[in-house]
Design an enzyme around this catalytic site. Sequence first.
Site, PDB file in Angstrom:
ATOM      1  N   ARG A   1       8.362   5.562  -3.887  1.00  0.00           N
ATOM      2  CA  ARG A   1       7.265   6.342  -4.618  1.00  0.00           C
ATOM      3  C   ARG A   1       8.132   7.430  -5.385  1.00  0.00           C
ATOM      4  NH1 ARG A   1       5.379   2.565  -2.983  1.00  0.00           N
ATOM      5  NH2 ARG A   1       3.688   2.260  -1.351  1.00  0.00           N
TER       6      ARG A   1
ATOM      7  N   GLU B   1       1.419  14.175  -3.146  1.00  0.00           N
ATOM      8  CA  GLU B   1       1.629  13.236  -3.985  1.00  0.00           C
ATOM      9  C   GLU B   1       1.210  13.569  -5.425  1.00  0.00           C
ATOM     10  OE1 GLU B   1       0.830   8.825  -3.062  1.00  0.00           O
ATOM     11  OE2 GLU B   1       0.200   8.821  -4.971  1.00  0.00           O
TER      12      GLU B   1
ATOM     13  N   SER C   1      -4.236   8.924  -2.443  1.00  0.00           N
ATOM     14  CA  SER C   1      -3.658   9.609  -1.273  1.00  0.00           C
ATOM     15  C   SER C   1      -3.085  10.808  -1.702  1.00  0.00           C
ATOM     16  CB  SER C   1      -2.235   8.657  -0.964  1.00  0.00           C
ATOM     17  OG  SER C   1      -2.724   7.674  -0.485  1.00  0.00           O
TER      18      SER C   1
HETATM   19  P1  NAP Z   1      -1.437   2.025   5.279  1.00  0.00           P
HETATM   20  O1  NAP Z   1      -1.658   0.592   4.751  1.00  0.00           O
HETATM   21  O2  NAP Z   1      -2.281   2.478   6.206  1.00  0.00           O
HETATM   22  O3  NAP Z   1      -0.070   2.371   5.270  1.00  0.00           O
HETATM   23  C1  NAP Z   1       0.648   3.638   5.875  1.00  0.00           C
HETATM   24  C2  NAP Z   1       1.886   3.619   5.805  1.00  0.00           C
HETATM   25  O4  NAP Z   1       2.204   2.488   6.749  1.00  0.00           O
HETATM   26  C3  NAP Z   1       2.561   3.424   4.721  1.00  0.00           C
HETATM   27  O5  NAP Z   1       3.678   4.038   4.679  1.00  0.00           O
HETATM   28  C4  NAP Z   1       3.041   2.059   4.561  1.00  0.00           C
HETATM   29  O6  NAP Z   1       4.199   1.764   4.103  1.00  0.00           O
HETATM   30  C5  NAP Z   1       3.193   1.754   6.101  1.00  0.00           C
HETATM   31  N1  NAP Z   1       3.040   0.225   6.401  1.00  0.00           N
HETATM   32  C6  NAP Z   1       1.386  -0.070   6.849  1.00  0.00           C
HETATM   33  N2  NAP Z   1       1.773  -1.563   7.028  1.00  0.00           N
HETATM   34  C7  NAP Z   1       2.950  -1.641   6.913  1.00  0.00           C
HETATM   35  C8  NAP Z   1       3.799  -2.970   6.957  1.00  0.00           C
HETATM   36  N3  NAP Z   1       3.387  -4.255   7.426  1.00  0.00           N
HETATM   37  N4  NAP Z   1       5.205  -2.974   6.571  1.00  0.00           N
HETATM   38  C9  NAP Z   1       5.730  -1.968   6.097  1.00  0.00           C
HETATM   39  N5  NAP Z   1       5.035  -0.783   6.092  1.00  0.00           N
HETATM   40  C10 NAP Z   1       3.735  -0.887   6.351  1.00  0.00           C
HETATM   41  O7  NAP Z   1      -1.721   3.029   3.722  1.00  0.00           O
HETATM   42  P2  NAP Z   1      -3.035   3.268   2.943  1.00  0.00           P
HETATM   43  O8  NAP Z   1      -2.883   4.604   2.659  1.00  0.00           O
HETATM   44  O9  NAP Z   1      -3.940   2.492   3.354  1.00  0.00           O
HETATM   45  O10 NAP Z   1      -2.546   2.394   1.762  1.00  0.00           O
HETATM   46  C11 NAP Z   1      -2.571   0.874   1.265  1.00  0.00           C
HETATM   47  C12 NAP Z   1      -1.380   0.627   0.502  1.00  0.00           C
HETATM   48  O11 NAP Z   1      -1.422   1.433  -0.653  1.00  0.00           O
HETATM   49  C13 NAP Z   1       0.005   1.103   0.922  1.00  0.00           C
HETATM   50  O12 NAP Z   1       0.868   0.278   0.705  1.00  0.00           O
HETATM   51  C14 NAP Z   1       0.154   2.605   0.478  1.00  0.00           C
HETATM   52  O13 NAP Z   1       1.704   2.903   0.429  1.00  0.00           O
HETATM   53  C15 NAP Z   1      -0.392   2.086  -1.012  1.00  0.00           C
HETATM   54  N6  NAP Z   1      -0.613   3.420  -1.632  1.00  0.00           N
HETATM   55  C16 NAP Z   1       0.367   3.565  -2.843  1.00  0.00           C
HETATM   56  C17 NAP Z   1      -0.180   4.612  -3.586  1.00  0.00           C
HETATM   57  C18 NAP Z   1       1.221   4.883  -4.687  1.00  0.00           C
HETATM   58  O14 NAP Z   1       1.855   4.179  -5.011  1.00  0.00           O
HETATM   59  N7  NAP Z   1       0.954   6.044  -5.132  1.00  0.00           N
HETATM   60  C19 NAP Z   1      -0.999   5.394  -3.289  1.00  0.00           C
HETATM   61  C20 NAP Z   1      -1.750   5.054  -2.140  1.00  0.00           C
HETATM   62  C21 NAP Z   1      -1.644   4.238  -1.226  1.00  0.00           C
HETATM   63  P3  NAP Z   1       4.118   1.894   2.241  1.00  0.00           P
HETATM   64  O15 NAP Z   1       3.761   2.916   1.766  1.00  0.00           O
HETATM   65  O16 NAP Z   1       5.455   1.416   2.077  1.00  0.00           O
HETATM   66  O17 NAP Z   1       3.115   0.310   1.824  1.00  0.00           O
END
Ligand code: NAP
Length: 379
Positions: free
Chosen positions: A176, A357, A259
């Site tokens: 990010r 963020e 987020s």
């Molecule tokens: P989530 O899926 O509950 O994940 C929370 C955290 O756990 C994140 O750091 C995610 O890593 C990690 N994670 C979960 N499952 C994983 C796996 N199988 N392997 C490796 N890492 C894992 O998060 P959420 O808030 O519901 O969001 C869903 C996805 O959207 C996530 O990938 C999140 O990063 C992404 N997102 C991105 C942004 C952005 O780019 N600004 C904003 C909001 C959400 P990762 O973050 O590396 O995926």
Amino acid sequence: MSTPSPDPAPVTCFLGEGVPLAPHTTLGLGGPARYWASCARVDQVRACLPWARRRGLPVQVLGGGSNVVFADEGFEGLVLHVALRGVERVADGTGVRLTAAAGETWDAVVEACVADGLAGVECLSGIPGQVGATPIQNVGAYGQEVSQVLVEVQALDRHTLREVTFPAVDCGFGYRHSRFRGEDRDRYVITRVALRLEPQGRPAVRYAELRSRLEDSALDAGERGAPALRRVRQAVLALRREKSMVVDPADPNSRSAGSFFLNPRLSRGELEALRGRLPAGTGIPTFEAPDGVKVPAAWLIERAGFPRGLRLGGAAISDRHALALVNRGATARQLLALAARIQEGVQARFGVRLEPEPVILGPRGPLASGALGAGPACQ
Ligand code: NAP
């Protein structure tokens, strides 16, 4: 006889005064912009920058408004809205090179790629905002990141007004993160982004949450092309909707900036320190990261005593996801006060510093990262 204007820049693009900013953000917060320009051409961007500089005005570049918190007082300078449009695709060896102008809506680009069987961005479905914002924080979801397919970024240097091209290797991409959020923050206006996508490619299904959702729709291992990509897109959209992470006027929980905090990455030592603050045997969800582990910020927030639905004035934690802060009739001040309280609570309980963020703006520019309680908008 008319006199030629010595300063024609403002008339080359729409320039308004006292334009309310709230409608231009997904949070729906913020007072007026002293000046507002919507630039549909690069030469308009190039004209606006010196126009503002001559007047000593700060400039804030705005895309889709999905990752920004403007102050209740508004912005005392020029808000430069990027309205550059256009998408081109050309064959590039075995791939397709897609070049999109910064003002294109990101999800519309993703939708078109999926429909045409171009793999590489399907997991990035439903992310709000414009194309130009995606390299800045190296947008990623469900194991896919824009840096994995990005070829180059074109930008306008705000100081020299020259166009510059950054190949992906020079973008300083991290989790990010990129140079455009780091050392070169506010130095460039991103104008175009080029991606390389795989025709008839196989969708990326890396996360268990996504895989289990796809089991219902029977995606065969190895399946390629548009139908498979479409199923992955639909599964991602469904997951995101359940968390109110798809902007939808009918969903009050989506009146957010997505987020609000980055998921923290901890070193092994920091993880052990965190374990030491929890009752023995507490299972902490962790995921491997290059230099340690990722811990979901939402897990820390809820366990630090900030449940979903919690309200502070008109600001609330989303009912659907503890990581999203929602405007339910809030001021920016209230929302940032809630964010500061969460940040302090998690720090006090777990010793982990959550970094916001979104870009948080005072009347003259960005507040220092993490300075939630310090800026004029939060007093
Ligand atoms: P989530 O899926 O509950 O994940 C929370 C955290 O756990 C994140 O750091 C995610 O890593 C990690 N994670 C979960 N499952 C994983 C796996 N199988 N392997 C490796 N890492 C894992 O998060 P959420 O808030 O519901 O969001 C869903 C996805 O959207 C996530 O990938 C999140 O990063 C992404 N997102 C991105 C942004 C952005 O780019 N600004 C904003 C909001 C959400 P990762 O973050 O590396 O995926």
